[in-house]
Design a protein around this motif. Sequence first.
Motif, short mmCIF file in Angstrom:
data_model
loop_
_atom_site.label_atom_id
_atom_site.label_comp_id
_atom_site.label_asym_id
_atom_site.label_seq_id
_atom_site.Cartn_x
_atom_site.Cartn_y
_atom_site.Cartn_z
N SER A 107 35.08 -36.61 14.84
CA SER A 107 35.70 -37.49 15.86
C SER A 107 34.95 -38.81 15.96
O SER A 107 35.56 -39.88 16.02
CB SER A 107 35.69 -36.82 17.23
N HIS B 116 45.49 -36.55 13.14
CA HIS B 116 46.75 -36.87 13.83
C HIS B 116 46.51 -37.59 15.16
O HIS B 116 47.36 -38.38 15.60
CB HIS B 116 47.58 -35.60 14.03
N ALA B 117 45.36 -37.34 15.78
CA ALA B 117 45.05 -38.07 17.03
C ALA B 117 44.99 -39.57 16.76
O ALA B 117 45.26 -40.38 17.65
CB ALA B 117 43.72 -37.57 17.61
N GLY C 53 42.70 -31.74 10.77
CA GLY C 53 44.09 -32.21 10.88
C GLY C 53 44.37 -32.79 12.25
O GLY C 53 45.00 -33.85 12.38
N GLN C 54 43.87 -32.12 13.27
CA GLN C 54 44.16 -32.56 14.64
C GLN C 54 43.49 -33.90 14.94
O GLN C 54 44.09 -34.79 15.55
CB GLN C 54 43.73 -31.48 15.63
N ILE C 55 42.26 -34.07 14.49
CA ILE C 55 41.56 -35.35 14.73
C ILE C 55 42.28 -36.46 13.94
O ILE C 55 42.45 -37.58 14.44
CB ILE C 55 40.07 -35.26 14.35
N GLU D 174 47.00 -41.22 15.04
CA GLU D 174 48.36 -41.81 15.00
C GLU D 174 48.61 -42.63 16.26
O GLU D 174 49.37 -43.59 16.25
CB GLU D 174 49.41 -40.70 14.86
N ARG D 175 47.95 -42.24 17.33
CA ARG D 175 48.11 -42.98 18.59
C ARG D 175 47.58 -44.40 18.47
O ARG D 175 47.90 -45.26 19.27
CB ARG D 175 47.40 -42.25 19.73
N SER E 73 33.62 -30.88 14.79
CA SER E 73 34.63 -31.69 15.48
C SER E 73 34.02 -32.94 16.07
O SER E 73 34.60 -34.04 15.95
CB SER E 73 35.29 -30.86 16.59
N HIS F 149 49.96 -35.45 4.29
CA HIS F 149 49.43 -34.13 3.91
C HIS F 149 49.56 -33.89 2.41
O HIS F 149 50.54 -34.29 1.80
CB HIS F 149 50.16 -33.03 4.68
N PRO G 94 41.91 -26.61 11.26
CA PRO G 94 42.74 -27.33 12.24
C PRO G 94 42.06 -28.57 12.84
O PRO G 94 42.72 -29.60 13.04
CB PRO G 94 42.99 -26.28 13.33
N THR G 95 40.76 -28.48 13.10
CA THR G 95 40.11 -29.60 13.78
C THR G 95 40.26 -30.90 12.99
O THR G 95 40.49 -31.97 13.57
CB THR G 95 38.62 -29.27 14.08
#
Length: 383
Positions: free
Chosen positions: A88, A118-119, A114-116, A121-122, A84, A129, A111-112
């Motif tokens: 990141s 999507h982060a 996908g989550q990074i 997007e900010r 992660s 996907h 998950p890590t």
Amino acid sequence: MAADLAAGIRGRFPIFDRLVYINSCSQGALSDAVRQSYDDYLRDWDERGAPWDYWVEKAEHVRTSFAGLVNADPDEIAVTTSVSAGVSALLSGLRFDGGRDTIVVSDFEFPTVGQIAHAQERLGRRVVHVPAAADVTVPVEHFARAIDERTALVCVTAICYRNGSRLELEEVTRLAHERGALVLVDAYQAVGAVPVDVRAIGCDFLAAGTLKYLLGSAGLAFLYCRRDLVDGILPTATGWFADRDIFEMDIHDYSPAPTARRFEAGTPPVPSIYAGVAGIQLMKALGIAETASHVQALNDLLIAGIDELGGRVVTPRDPARRGPLIAVASTDEHALVDALAGDGIVTSSRDGSLRLSAHCYNTRGDVEAVLEALAWYRRLLAA
Ligand SMILES: Cc1ncc(COP(=O)(O)O)c(C=O)c1O
């Protein structure tokens, strides 16, 4: 089957005196060498006080070990505390210019990742996907539908942590490059279990850690970044160990290292480095290619046995499309893991499946013990 492979090493993993351990996709078993490495860390700390020069040297040693493991140069490796952290740092500095605002993520990612993604997007990025197919693969054609002139980065896992599906890394990378996108491979479920070669894959970035098939402990991972890309990436997730000159101690400046060290952050995870070095040494001495064929033979037996029980193997059957992890459909995977644990068999579960992940130390006897227990708990197998 290389029966000698497990016979020669099993005695170095005391857990097998008590349990059938077939859960290396979660965590590798503890060896005498890794246990000793923690003693060595404590001894060095005790005897020398604060031997930071020596410890930084150790961090450089593990950088070289990681490089050797994936056929990279040490300058292309960042030593991180987790996958992660490396991913990141990478995404914090990656350029999304020239109309390329999109990160493509396969549905088999951990998950890590996908989550990074999507982060981001900010910061105005877009995430697309790539869906899996019914046969538990993510076909290259599905990537082809997702990757276009807006794609900056494609994230592809080497082996899916949920179902053991092995993705076509070389083909996905070739496709992405043809379309001008970069590729990040998450190889955590592959390193130590199957040979991984960044040059053969052709990928731009690759991340993995020591916790599983490299037999180390939590707190140590790495990120590979292809040499010619390093210069153009300026991570904003950073720290003093990423600086050009760690000892400059300049609070007025950001000058990242000219190498992949720029993806690092703070004080290196020294105890985990001791353990990681020991685990990697053990795997290299044993042979990763030899381990892969040993485990493939065990998995052939396992799959045949599950078929005989009327169970359903979720993992693709083609040996080229699977790695060490075999997922078996269950009507209640948590109850099944608990039942097996009651019989001294350590496994794990994800997503409606039991996960069985053999490694160098597992034997035909372990597979037979698992199959015998599964016959007993047949009602928890889904057809
Ligand atoms: C494929 C994969 N990627 C990433 C991770 C998580 O890595 P970390 O905790 O080092 O960020 C795991 C852990 O299970 C994994 O299996």
